[in-house]
Scaffold this motif. Structure first.
Motif, PDB file in Angstrom:
ATOM      1  N   HIS A  97       0.838  -1.200   0.000  1.00  0.00           N
ATOM      2  CA  HIS A  97       0.000   0.000   0.000  1.00  0.00           C
ATOM      3  C   HIS A  97       0.874   1.253   0.000  1.00  0.00           C
ATOM      4  CE1 HIS A  97       0.652  -0.509   4.401  1.00  0.00           C
ATOM      5  NE2 HIS A  97       0.774   0.778   4.337  1.00  0.00           N
ATOM      6  N   HIS A  98       0.358   2.310  -0.575  1.00  0.00           N
ATOM      7  CA  HIS A  98       1.107   3.562  -0.574  1.00  0.00           C
ATOM      8  C   HIS A  98       0.534   4.479   0.495  1.00  0.00           C
ATOM      9  CE1 HIS A  98      -2.451   4.526  -2.879  1.00  0.00           C
ATOM     10  NE2 HIS A  98      -2.194   5.803  -2.725  1.00  0.00           N
ATOM     11  N   ALA A  99       1.384   5.248   1.114  1.00  0.00           N
ATOM     12  CA  ALA A  99       0.950   6.157   2.166  1.00  0.00           C
ATOM     13  C   ALA A  99       0.362   7.420   1.554  1.00  0.00           C
ATOM     14  CB  ALA A  99       2.147   6.504   3.043  1.00  0.00           C
ATOM     15  N   TYR A 100      -0.610   7.981   2.215  1.00  0.00           N
ATOM     16  CA  TYR A 100      -1.232   9.223   1.741  1.00  0.00           C
ATOM     17  C   TYR A 100      -1.941   9.897   2.905  1.00  0.00           C
ATOM     18  CZ  TYR A 100      -5.454   6.290   1.693  1.00  0.00           C
ATOM     19  OH  TYR A 100      -6.471   5.442   2.055  1.00  0.00           O
ATOM     20  N   LEU A 101      -2.328  11.158   2.677  1.00  0.00           N
ATOM     21  CA  LEU A 101      -3.112  11.900   3.670  1.00  0.00           C
ATOM     22  C   LEU A 101      -4.527  12.105   3.145  1.00  0.00           C
ATOM     23  CD1 LEU A 101      -3.481  13.652   6.250  1.00  0.00           C
ATOM     24  CD2 LEU A 101      -2.620  15.600   4.924  1.00  0.00           C
ATOM     25  N   GLU A 102      -5.496  11.645   3.912  1.00  0.00           N
ATOM     26  CA  GLU A 102      -6.889  11.927   3.590  1.00  0.00           C
ATOM     27  C   GLU A 102      -7.505  12.750   4.712  1.00  0.00           C
ATOM     28  OE1 GLU A 102      -9.431   8.735   2.361  1.00  0.00           O
ATOM     29  OE2 GLU A 102     -11.258   9.933   2.674  1.00  0.00           O
ATOM     30  N   VAL A 103      -8.240  13.781   4.337  1.00  0.00           N
ATOM     31  CA  VAL A 103      -8.938  14.615   5.309  1.00  0.00           C
ATOM     32  C   VAL A 103     -10.443  14.480   5.084  1.00  0.00           C
ATOM     33  CG1 VAL A 103      -9.337  16.978   6.125  1.00  0.00           C
ATOM     34  CG2 VAL A 103      -7.028  16.257   5.505  1.00  0.00           C
ATOM     35  N   ILE A 104     -11.133  14.089   6.133  1.00  0.00           N
ATOM     36  CA  ILE A 104     -12.594  14.016   6.091  1.00  0.00           C
ATOM     37  C   ILE A 104     -13.102  15.283   6.770  1.00  0.00           C
ATOM     38  CG2 ILE A 104     -14.650  12.763   6.860  1.00  0.00           C
ATOM     39  CD1 ILE A 104     -12.755  10.235   7.046  1.00  0.00           C
ATOM     40  N   THR A 105     -13.738  16.157   6.010  1.00  0.00           N
ATOM     41  CA  THR A 105     -14.084  17.476   6.533  1.00  0.00           C
ATOM     42  C   THR A 105     -15.568  17.758   6.410  1.00  0.00           C
ATOM     43  OG1 THR A 105     -13.511  19.826   6.390  1.00  0.00           O
ATOM     44  CG2 THR A 105     -13.545  18.625   4.322  1.00  0.00           C
ATOM     45  N   GLY A 106     -16.086  18.553   7.327  1.00  0.00           N
ATOM     46  CA  GLY A 106     -17.494  18.943   7.298  1.00  0.00           C
ATOM     47  C   GLY A 106     -17.869  19.597   8.613  1.00  0.00           C
ATOM     48  N   ALA A 107     -19.028  20.236   8.640  1.00  0.00           N
ATOM     49  CA  ALA A 107     -19.518  20.906   9.840  1.00  0.00           C
ATOM     50  C   ALA A 107     -19.844  19.872  10.915  1.00  0.00           C
ATOM     51  CB  ALA A 107     -20.779  21.710   9.499  1.00  0.00           C
ATOM     52  N   MET A 108     -20.152  20.348  12.108  1.00  0.00           N
ATOM     53  CA  MET A 108     -20.629  19.424  13.144  1.00  0.00           C
ATOM     54  C   MET A 108     -21.912  18.758  12.652  1.00  0.00           C
ATOM     55  SD  MET A 108     -19.991  21.411  16.784  1.00  0.00           S
ATOM     56  CE  MET A 108     -20.696  20.105  17.798  1.00  0.00           C
ATOM     57  N   PHE A 109     -22.120  17.555  13.041  1.00  0.00           N
ATOM     58  CA  PHE A 109     -23.312  16.751  12.700  1.00  0.00           C
ATOM     59  C   PHE A 109     -23.371  16.340  11.222  1.00  0.00           C
ATOM     60  CE2 PHE A 109     -24.425  20.031  15.877  1.00  0.00           C
ATOM     61  CZ  PHE A 109     -24.472  19.218  16.998  1.00  0.00           C
ATOM     62  N   SER A 110     -22.225  16.422  10.528  1.00  0.00           N
ATOM     63  CA  SER A 110     -22.242  16.046   9.117  1.00  0.00           C
ATOM     64  C   SER A 110     -21.861  14.571   8.920  1.00  0.00           C
ATOM     65  CB  SER A 110     -21.284  16.947   8.322  1.00  0.00           C
ATOM     66  OG  SER A 110     -19.971  16.843   8.848  1.00  0.00           O
ATOM     67  N   GLY A 111     -21.438  13.898   9.983  1.00  0.00           N
ATOM     68  CA  GLY A 111     -21.132  12.475   9.841  1.00  0.00           C
ATOM     69  C   GLY A 111     -19.667  12.173   9.574  1.00  0.00           C
ATOM     70  N   LYS A 112     -18.760  13.042  10.037  1.00  0.00           N
ATOM     71  CA  LYS A 112     -17.324  12.803   9.809  1.00  0.00           C
ATOM     72  C   LYS A 112     -16.860  11.510  10.483  1.00  0.00           C
ATOM     73  CE  LYS A 112     -16.043  16.817  11.568  1.00  0.00           C
ATOM     74  NZ  LYS A 112     -17.354  17.461  11.789  1.00  0.00           N
ATOM     75  N   THR A 113     -17.264  11.329  11.744  1.00  0.00           N
ATOM     76  CA  THR A 113     -16.814  10.130  12.452  1.00  0.00           C
ATOM     77  C   THR A 113     -17.461   8.877  11.867  1.00  0.00           C
ATOM     78  OG1 THR A 113     -16.587  11.522  14.411  1.00  0.00           O
ATOM     79  CG2 THR A 113     -16.418   9.166  14.754  1.00  0.00           C
ATOM     80  N   ARG A 114     -18.681   9.032  11.336  1.00  0.00           N
ATOM     81  CA  ARG A 114     -19.344   7.907  10.662  1.00  0.00           C
ATOM     82  C   ARG A 114     -18.538   7.480   9.425  1.00  0.00           C
ATOM     83  NH1 ARG A 114     -23.949   5.129   8.702  1.00  0.00           N
ATOM     84  NH2 ARG A 114     -25.162   5.253  10.588  1.00  0.00           N
TER      85      ARG A 114
END
Ligand SMILES: [Zn+2]
Length: 196
Positions: free
Chosen positions: A7-24
């Motif tokens: 696998h290759h390493a990379y940076l992914e950012v999951i972004t959004g306001a509160m209650f948008s489901g980022k942790t989901r």
């Protein structure tokens, strides 16, 4: 099953306001990585009331295995806890770790780790939240998730895609105040305002 070592390493950012489901979304990716036998570590800054003793749950009840979860108050503490054989580092609420996390994320990726962060991009005033700008600029992949605007007027909700977090208690002026739906709600740009 033997996991891929290529696998290759990379940076992914999951972004959004509160209650948008980022942790989901983080949990969805966690499940995929786990099903492919990747070693995953999930870092969180604080223990939250909603967590059970041996596991971490999202708002809507999804569970991260407790043995993969590491409470770490700053990036140095994260770094001390990183295991050699870990393939994927996940950091929930990266905005709270300050600018130090930008440089560290680069370092972890250079060491071969996949790094996936959740990030609240702006605070309740609509200002860039700590390291959010740099993390978004450096991301190889940005996953944006949306809530729906809860502005309510004349008997109807707006319900347009919400990109901002509105603080419903305007008498509280500190920037970082941990709270849930009793204090914050998702709003679209049109309905997000902040009274100084
Ligand atoms: Zn709206």
């Amino acid at each position: 099953m033997v996991k891929s070592t290529d696998h290759h390493a990379y940076l992914e950012v999951i972004t959004g306001a509160m209650f948008s489901g980022k942790t989901r979304e983080l949990h969805r990716q966690y499940s995929v990585f786990k099903s492919c036998q990747f070693n995953v570590q999930v870092f969180k800054r604080d223990i939250d009331d909603r967590y059970g003793k041996d596991e971490i749950k999202t708002h809507d009840g999804l569970i991260f295995d407790g043995k993969d979860v590491f409470i770490s108050k700053d990036v140095n503490e994260i770094e001390k806890k990183i295991k050699k054989d870990t393939d994927v580092l996940m950091v929930d609420e990266a905005q709270f770790y300050g600018s130090e996390i930008v440089e560290k994320a680069d370092k972890w990726i250079n060491n071969g780790k996949i790094v996936v962060l959740t990030l609240l991009p702006t605070d309740y005033r609509g200002m860039t939240f700590g390291p959010a700008g740099d993390l978004l600029a450096k991301a190889d992949k940005i996953t944006q998730v949306f809530a729906r605007c809860l502005h309510y007027e004349n008997g109807v909700y707006c319900h347009k895609p919400a990109t901002r977090t509105f603080r419903t208690k305007s008498d509280i002026k500190e920037v970082v105040v941990i709270g849930g739906s009793e204090m914050y709600e998702p709003r679209c740009r049109q309905h997000h305002f902040f009274n100084k």
